[in-house]
Design an enzyme around this catalytic site. Structure first.
Site, mmCIF file in Angstrom:
data_model
loop_
_atom_site.group_PDB
_atom_site.id
_atom_site.type_symbol
_atom_site.label_atom_id
_atom_site.label_comp_id
_atom_site.label_asym_id
_atom_site.label_seq_id
_atom_site.Cartn_x
_atom_site.Cartn_y
_atom_site.Cartn_z
ATOM 1 N N SER A 85 0.835 -1.195 0.000
ATOM 2 C CA SER A 85 0.000 0.000 0.000
ATOM 3 C C SER A 85 0.875 1.252 0.000
ATOM 4 C CB SER A 85 -0.969 -0.046 1.185
ATOM 5 O OG SER A 85 -1.961 0.941 1.076
ATOM 6 N N HIS A 113 -7.968 -4.862 -1.226
ATOM 7 C CA HIS A 113 -6.794 -4.152 -0.730
ATOM 8 C C HIS A 113 -6.407 -4.677 0.655
ATOM 9 C CE1 HIS A 113 -4.072 -0.683 -0.793
ATOM 10 N NE2 HIS A 113 -4.278 -0.612 0.517
ATOM 11 N N ASP A 136 -9.845 -3.838 -5.509
ATOM 12 C CA ASP A 136 -9.127 -2.756 -4.843
ATOM 13 C C ASP A 136 -9.308 -1.476 -5.647
ATOM 14 O OD1 ASP A 136 -7.336 -1.051 -3.603
ATOM 15 O OD2 ASP A 136 -5.574 -2.313 -3.923
#
Length: 310
Positions: free
Chosen positions: A154, A282, A252
């Site tokens: 991320s 995600h 995501d």
């Protein structure tokens, strides 16, 4: 493919967002409260906490994971995710342990400074400083002098990409691999920019409407979405960067920017593998790698790291 049933069950159990402004201190405490007790964590040959003193005089905590007793080792420098204001050595300890066990590399996890307390680019500078420290201290780390990877999930993927670019610009050519797990590469969150911001806007855990407020601490601290160090996809010339593994998740909102970045790397002559995990959302590497089809991401990472250098 539909969202994996285990992830869907978890998403359905999430409470609605609390009203009012986001409280970073409270969210950090909530994250830390879910950390696995030390006695229940994946055992490795050695796990050591040290402090790296940067050239600027800052102290950066790092955790070094040694998978087996006998070296030398390739080294992977890991940057945790958390929208630049969350995450720690503790919250991502299990992920770093899995990377060390599954790849056979020594993993150096970086406890970089967080927004909003530390303004941009403090966290990025910490990450880059630790990378350079690893190369300088190679003998003490039993580094094999060959494999030196950067990786992150991320927002940690943002740092991994930015560190790789910074190293290239500095003429530091020791990075052999960059591994980006569902990276945040474009901090311009206009939903019209990528189809995945619309297709995965609601109901998959990370929601498009939450991107701006969760990243506001970083942006308000001085990170400019137009700056390639904040939004690596804005970099004009991607040639000469290390070979890349870009892992994305089907459900995501950030999926398409990761895949576009992979395509742009390939167009620039960089060896790249883009791998989309169907049924995933995600954060699946951090939270759902215990599911067999998602645990495969570690085998894919190991295979990528053992391929001959491009």
């Amino acid at each position: 493919m539909a969202l994996h049933p285990e992830i869907a069950k978890f998403v359905a159990s999430l409470p609605p967002p609390a009203p009012g402004p986001i409280d970073p201190v409270a969210l950090r405490a909530a994250d830390e409260a879910h950390v696995t007790p030390l006695a229940e964590r994946l055992p490795l040959h050695a796990v050591e906490d040290v402090t790296v003193r940067t050239a600027a005089g800052d102290d950066v905590p790092v955790r070094i994971y040694t998978p087996v007793a006998v070296g030398p080792y390739g080294v992977l420098v890991y940057f945790h995710g958390g929208a630049f204001f969350l995450g720690s050595l503790e919250t991502h300890d299990h992920l770093a342990r899995s990377l060390a066990r599954e790849t056979g590399l020594k993993v150096v996890s970086v406890g970089y400074r967080l927004a909003p307390e530390a303004a941009f680019p403090a966290g990025l500078e910490d990450c880059y400083a630790v990378l350079r420290w690893v190369a300088e201290q190679g003998e003490g780390l039993a580094w094999d002098g060959a494999t030196l990877a950067v990786a992150g999930d991320s927002s940690g993927g943002t740092f991994a990409a930015a560190v790789a670019a910074t190293a290239h610009d500095d003429g530091f050519d020791r990075i052999t691999h960059q591994i980006l797990y569902y990276p945040s590469l474009d901090l311009d969150f206009d939903a019209e920019r990528y189809a995945s911001l619309r297709e995965n806007a609601v109901g998959y855990g990370l929601e498009t409407a939450g991107l701006k407020p969760f990243n506001a601490f970083y942006l308000d601290s001085g990170a400019d979405p137009a700056d390639p160090l904040a939004s690596p996809i804005k970099r004009t010339d991607l040639s000469g960067l290390p070979k890349a593994l870009v892992v994305t998740a089907e459900h995501d909102p950030l999926r398409d920017e990761g895949e576009l970045y992979g395509a742009r790397l390939r167009d620039a002559g960089v060896a790249v593998t883009v791998s989309r995990y169907e049924g995933a959302g995600h954060g699946f590497v951090q939270h759902f790698s215990w599911i067999p089809e998602f645990h495969a991401v570690f085998a894919e990472t190991r295979a990528f790291l053992t391929e001959p250098r491009a």
